[in-house]
Design a protein around this motif. Structure first.
Motif, PDB file in Angstrom:
ATOM      1  N   PHE A 212       0.815  -1.209   0.000  1.00 31.34           N
ATOM      2  CA  PHE A 212       0.000   0.000   0.000  1.00 31.34           C
ATOM      3  C   PHE A 212       0.853   1.265   0.000  1.00 31.34           C
ATOM      4  O   PHE A 212       0.637   2.177  -0.773  1.00 31.34           O
ATOM      5  CB  PHE A 212      -0.916   0.045   1.239  1.00 31.34           C
ATOM      6  CG  PHE A 212      -2.142  -0.803   1.131  1.00 31.34           C
ATOM      7  CD1 PHE A 212      -3.205  -0.413   0.330  1.00 31.34           C
ATOM      8  CD2 PHE A 212      -2.237  -1.985   1.843  1.00 31.34           C
ATOM      9  CE1 PHE A 212      -4.350  -1.190   0.242  1.00 31.34           C
ATOM     10  CE2 PHE A 212      -3.379  -2.765   1.754  1.00 31.34           C
ATOM     11  CZ  PHE A 212      -4.431  -2.373   0.953  1.00 31.34           C
ATOM     12  N   LEU A 213       1.823   1.340   0.944  1.00 27.32           N
ATOM     13  CA  LEU A 213       2.557   2.575   1.140  1.00 27.32           C
ATOM     14  C   LEU A 213       3.967   2.267   1.609  1.00 27.32           C
ATOM     15  O   LEU A 213       4.177   1.347   2.404  1.00 27.32           O
ATOM     16  CB  LEU A 213       1.833   3.435   2.194  1.00 27.32           C
ATOM     17  CG  LEU A 213       2.346   4.843   2.425  1.00 27.32           C
ATOM     18  CD1 LEU A 213       1.975   5.755   1.255  1.00 27.32           C
ATOM     19  CD2 LEU A 213       1.761   5.421   3.706  1.00 27.32           C
ATOM     20  N   ALA A 214       4.912   3.071   1.138  1.00 30.10           N
ATOM     21  CA  ALA A 214       6.291   2.982   1.604  1.00 30.10           C
ATOM     22  C   ALA A 214       6.785   4.403   1.877  1.00 30.10           C
ATOM     23  O   ALA A 214       6.508   5.320   1.093  1.00 30.10           O
ATOM     24  CB  ALA A 214       7.179   2.303   0.574  1.00 30.10           C
ATOM     25  N   ILE A 215       7.480   4.584   3.000  1.00 28.95           N
ATOM     26  CA  ILE A 215       7.989   5.900   3.367  1.00 28.95           C
ATOM     27  C   ILE A 215       9.449   5.788   3.807  1.00 28.95           C
ATOM     28  O   ILE A 215       9.944   4.715   4.121  1.00 28.95           O
ATOM     29  CB  ILE A 215       7.162   6.566   4.487  1.00 28.95           C
ATOM     30  CG1 ILE A 215       7.261   5.765   5.791  1.00 28.95           C
ATOM     31  CG2 ILE A 215       5.720   6.762   4.056  1.00 28.95           C
ATOM     32  CD1 ILE A 215       6.642   6.484   7.000  1.00 28.95           C
TER      33      ILE A 215
ATOM     34  N   GLU B  77       9.783  -7.446   6.895  1.00 27.47           N
ATOM     35  CA  GLU B  77       9.331  -8.234   5.750  1.00 27.47           C
ATOM     36  C   GLU B  77      10.233  -7.955   4.555  1.00 27.47           C
ATOM     37  O   GLU B  77      10.506  -6.798   4.247  1.00 27.47           O
ATOM     38  CB  GLU B  77       7.883  -7.882   5.407  1.00 27.47           C
ATOM     39  CG  GLU B  77       7.289  -8.788   4.360  1.00 27.47           C
ATOM     40  CD  GLU B  77       5.797  -8.550   4.179  1.00 27.47           C
ATOM     41  OE1 GLU B  77       5.333  -8.723   3.045  1.00 27.47           O
ATOM     42  OE2 GLU B  77       5.115  -8.213   5.152  1.00 27.47           O
ATOM     43  N   PRO B  78      10.691  -9.012   3.890  1.00 23.95           N
ATOM     44  CA  PRO B  78      11.516  -8.795   2.698  1.00 23.95           C
ATOM     45  C   PRO B  78      10.647  -8.420   1.493  1.00 23.95           C
ATOM     46  O   PRO B  78       9.529  -8.897   1.351  1.00 23.95           O
ATOM     47  CB  PRO B  78      12.183 -10.151   2.475  1.00 23.95           C
ATOM     48  CG  PRO B  78      11.250 -11.135   3.085  1.00 23.95           C
ATOM     49  CD  PRO B  78      10.568 -10.423   4.216  1.00 23.95           C
ATOM     50  N   LEU B  79      11.173  -7.526   0.653  1.00 27.71           N
ATOM     51  CA  LEU B  79      10.514  -7.152  -0.590  1.00 27.71           C
ATOM     52  C   LEU B  79      11.526  -7.207  -1.722  1.00 27.71           C
ATOM     53  O   LEU B  79      12.691  -6.847  -1.535  1.00 27.71           O
ATOM     54  CB  LEU B  79       9.969  -5.727  -0.525  1.00 27.71           C
ATOM     55  CG  LEU B  79       8.675  -5.465   0.206  1.00 27.71           C
ATOM     56  CD1 LEU B  79       8.329  -3.977   0.132  1.00 27.71           C
ATOM     57  CD2 LEU B  79       7.539  -6.282  -0.374  1.00 27.71           C
TER      58      LEU B  79
ATOM     59  N   PHE C  64      12.531  -4.753   4.877  1.00 25.20           N
ATOM     60  CA  PHE C  64      11.911  -3.501   5.303  1.00 25.20           C
ATOM     61  C   PHE C  64      11.250  -3.685   6.654  1.00 25.20           C
ATOM     62  O   PHE C  64      10.738  -4.755   6.957  1.00 25.20           O
ATOM     63  CB  PHE C  64      10.824  -3.070   4.305  1.00 25.20           C
ATOM     64  CG  PHE C  64      11.353  -2.474   3.037  1.00 25.20           C
ATOM     65  CD1 PHE C  64      11.465  -1.104   2.894  1.00 25.20           C
ATOM     66  CD2 PHE C  64      11.732  -3.282   1.980  1.00 25.20           C
ATOM     67  CE1 PHE C  64      11.938  -0.552   1.724  1.00 25.20           C
ATOM     68  CE2 PHE C  64      12.212  -2.746   0.804  1.00 25.20           C
ATOM     69  CZ  PHE C  64      12.315  -1.370   0.678  1.00 25.20           C
ATOM     70  N   GLU C  65      11.246  -2.630   7.458  1.00 25.62           N
ATOM     71  CA  GLU C  65      10.440  -2.604   8.666  1.00 25.62           C
ATOM     72  C   GLU C  65       9.006  -2.300   8.239  1.00 25.62           C
ATOM     73  O   GLU C  65       8.780  -1.521   7.315  1.00 25.62           O
ATOM     74  CB  GLU C  65      10.937  -1.520   9.622  1.00 25.62           C
ATOM     75  CG  GLU C  65      12.318  -1.795  10.178  1.00 25.62           C
ATOM     76  CD  GLU C  65      12.794  -0.689  11.107  1.00 25.62           C
ATOM     77  OE1 GLU C  65      12.138   0.372  11.225  1.00 25.62           O
ATOM     78  OE2 GLU C  65      13.849  -0.887  11.715  1.00 25.62           O
ATOM     79  N   VAL C  66       8.037  -2.912   8.908  1.00 24.00           N
ATOM     80  CA  VAL C  66       6.627  -2.683   8.585  1.00 24.00           C
ATOM     81  C   VAL C  66       5.939  -2.124   9.832  1.00 24.00           C
ATOM     82  O   VAL C  66       6.109  -2.642  10.936  1.00 24.00           O
ATOM     83  CB  VAL C  66       5.936  -3.983   8.119  1.00 24.00           C
ATOM     84  CG1 VAL C  66       4.479  -3.714   7.758  1.00 24.00           C
ATOM     85  CG2 VAL C  66       6.673  -4.597   6.940  1.00 24.00           C
ATOM     86  N   TYR C  67       5.167  -1.056   9.632  1.00 28.10           N
ATOM     87  CA  TYR C  67       4.450  -0.390  10.710  1.00 28.10           C
ATOM     88  C   TYR C  67       2.966  -0.342  10.388  1.00 28.10           C
ATOM     89  O   TYR C  67       2.567  -0.381   9.224  1.00 28.10           O
ATOM     90  CB  TYR C  67       4.968   1.045  10.894  1.00 28.10           C
ATOM     91  CG  TYR C  67       6.345   1.098  11.491  1.00 28.10           C
ATOM     92  CD1 TYR C  67       6.528   1.359  12.844  1.00 28.10           C
ATOM     93  CD2 TYR C  67       7.474   0.856  10.717  1.00 28.10           C
ATOM     94  CE1 TYR C  67       7.797   1.390  13.405  1.00 28.10           C
ATOM     95  CE2 TYR C  67       8.746   0.885  11.261  1.00 28.10           C
ATOM     96  CZ  TYR C  67       8.897   1.152  12.614  1.00 28.10           C
ATOM     97  OH  TYR C  67      10.150   1.178  13.157  1.00 28.10           O
ATOM     98  N   SER C  68       2.149  -0.250  11.403  1.00 23.53           N
ATOM     99  CA  SER C  68       0.717  -0.065  11.228  1.00 23.53           C
ATOM    100  C   SER C  68       0.467   1.432  11.120  1.00 23.53           C
ATOM    101  O   SER C  68       0.671   2.180  12.081  1.00 23.53           O
ATOM    102  CB  SER C  68      -0.045  -0.640  12.425  1.00 23.53           C
ATOM    103  OG  SER C  68      -1.422  -0.414  12.274  1.00 23.53           O
TER     104      SER C  68
ATOM    105  N   VAL D   6       2.581  -0.294   6.465  1.00 24.17           N
ATOM    106  CA  VAL D   6       3.449   0.672   5.789  1.00 24.17           C
ATOM    107  C   VAL D   6       4.882   0.165   5.839  1.00 24.17           C
ATOM    108  O   VAL D   6       5.410  -0.138   6.912  1.00 24.17           O
ATOM    109  CB  VAL D   6       3.354   2.066   6.448  1.00 24.17           C
ATOM    110  CG1 VAL D   6       4.284   3.044   5.767  1.00 24.17           C
ATOM    111  CG2 VAL D   6       1.917   2.569   6.434  1.00 24.17           C
ATOM    112  N   PHE D   7       5.512   0.067   4.676  1.00 22.00           N
ATOM    113  CA  PHE D   7       6.901  -0.350   4.580  1.00 22.00           C
ATOM    114  C   PHE D   7       7.796   0.868   4.757  1.00 22.00           C
ATOM    115  O   PHE D   7       7.548   1.919   4.162  1.00 22.00           O
ATOM    116  CB  PHE D   7       7.171  -1.012   3.225  1.00 22.00           C
ATOM    117  CG  PHE D   7       6.527  -2.364   3.100  1.00 22.00           C
ATOM    118  CD1 PHE D   7       7.259  -3.510   3.325  1.00 22.00           C
ATOM    119  CD2 PHE D   7       5.184  -2.484   2.770  1.00 22.00           C
ATOM    120  CE1 PHE D   7       6.671  -4.758   3.234  1.00 22.00           C
ATOM    121  CE2 PHE D   7       4.573  -3.727   2.670  1.00 22.00           C
ATOM    122  CZ  PHE D   7       5.327  -4.865   2.902  1.00 22.00           C
ATOM    123  N   VAL D   8       8.836   0.713   5.575  1.00 22.53           N
ATOM    124  CA  VAL D   8       9.725   1.819   5.904  1.00 22.53           C
ATOM    125  C   VAL D   8      11.153   1.419   5.549  1.00 22.53           C
ATOM    126  O   VAL D   8      11.616   0.338   5.936  1.00 22.53           O
ATOM    127  CB  VAL D   8       9.623   2.165   7.407  1.00 22.53           C
ATOM    128  CG1 VAL D   8      10.602   3.265   7.776  1.00 22.53           C
ATOM    129  CG2 VAL D   8       8.195   2.563   7.767  1.00 22.53           C
TER     130      VAL D   8
END
Length: 114
Positions: A39-42, A58-60, A69-73, A87-89
């Motif tokens: 959905f979103l990456a920042i 999570e790997p991308l 990548f770190e993933v946040y809600s 959200v992938f960071v």
């Protein structure tokens, strides 16, 4: 319907609001990246002001290979609707990215005018 504008090099940008944990809306321009399937990456540095909860790693697959990548809600306002999304960071990101996952739930019409 998602409405955006084209950048100087043909990039497609959408204005969205990132919603902080305290409920403050932060408007940003996000670039559509159909190669990104979330959905979103920042950028990592943008995360500090948001205070979103960490979910995990999570790997991308990226153009540079597989990256963890770190993933946040996170919570965003897009097209007048609030969404709670993963959200992938990442450190390497230069733009806020909207991924192709949005195309599964929101219609997109593009008319490139010069």
């Amino acid at each position: 319907m998602m409405r955006g504008k084209f950048g100087n090099r043909g990039e497609l940008f959408f204005e969205i609001d990132l919603i902080t944990a305290d409920g403050l809306n932060l408007p940003v321009d996000a670039m559509l990246d159909t190669g990104f399937t979330g959905f979103l990456a920042i950028k990592k540095q943008d995360l500090d002001a948001l205070d979103w909860a960490f979910i995990g790693d999570e790997p991308l697959q990226t153009a540079k290979g597989e990256i963890l990548f770190e993933v946040y809600s996170g919570q965003v306002l897009l097209d007048g609707q609030e969404y709670k999304i993963p959200v992938f960071v990442g450190e390497e990101l230069t733009e806020v990215l909207l991924g192709s996952e949005w195309l599964k739930i929101l219609p997109l019409t593009a008319n490139y005018q010069v």
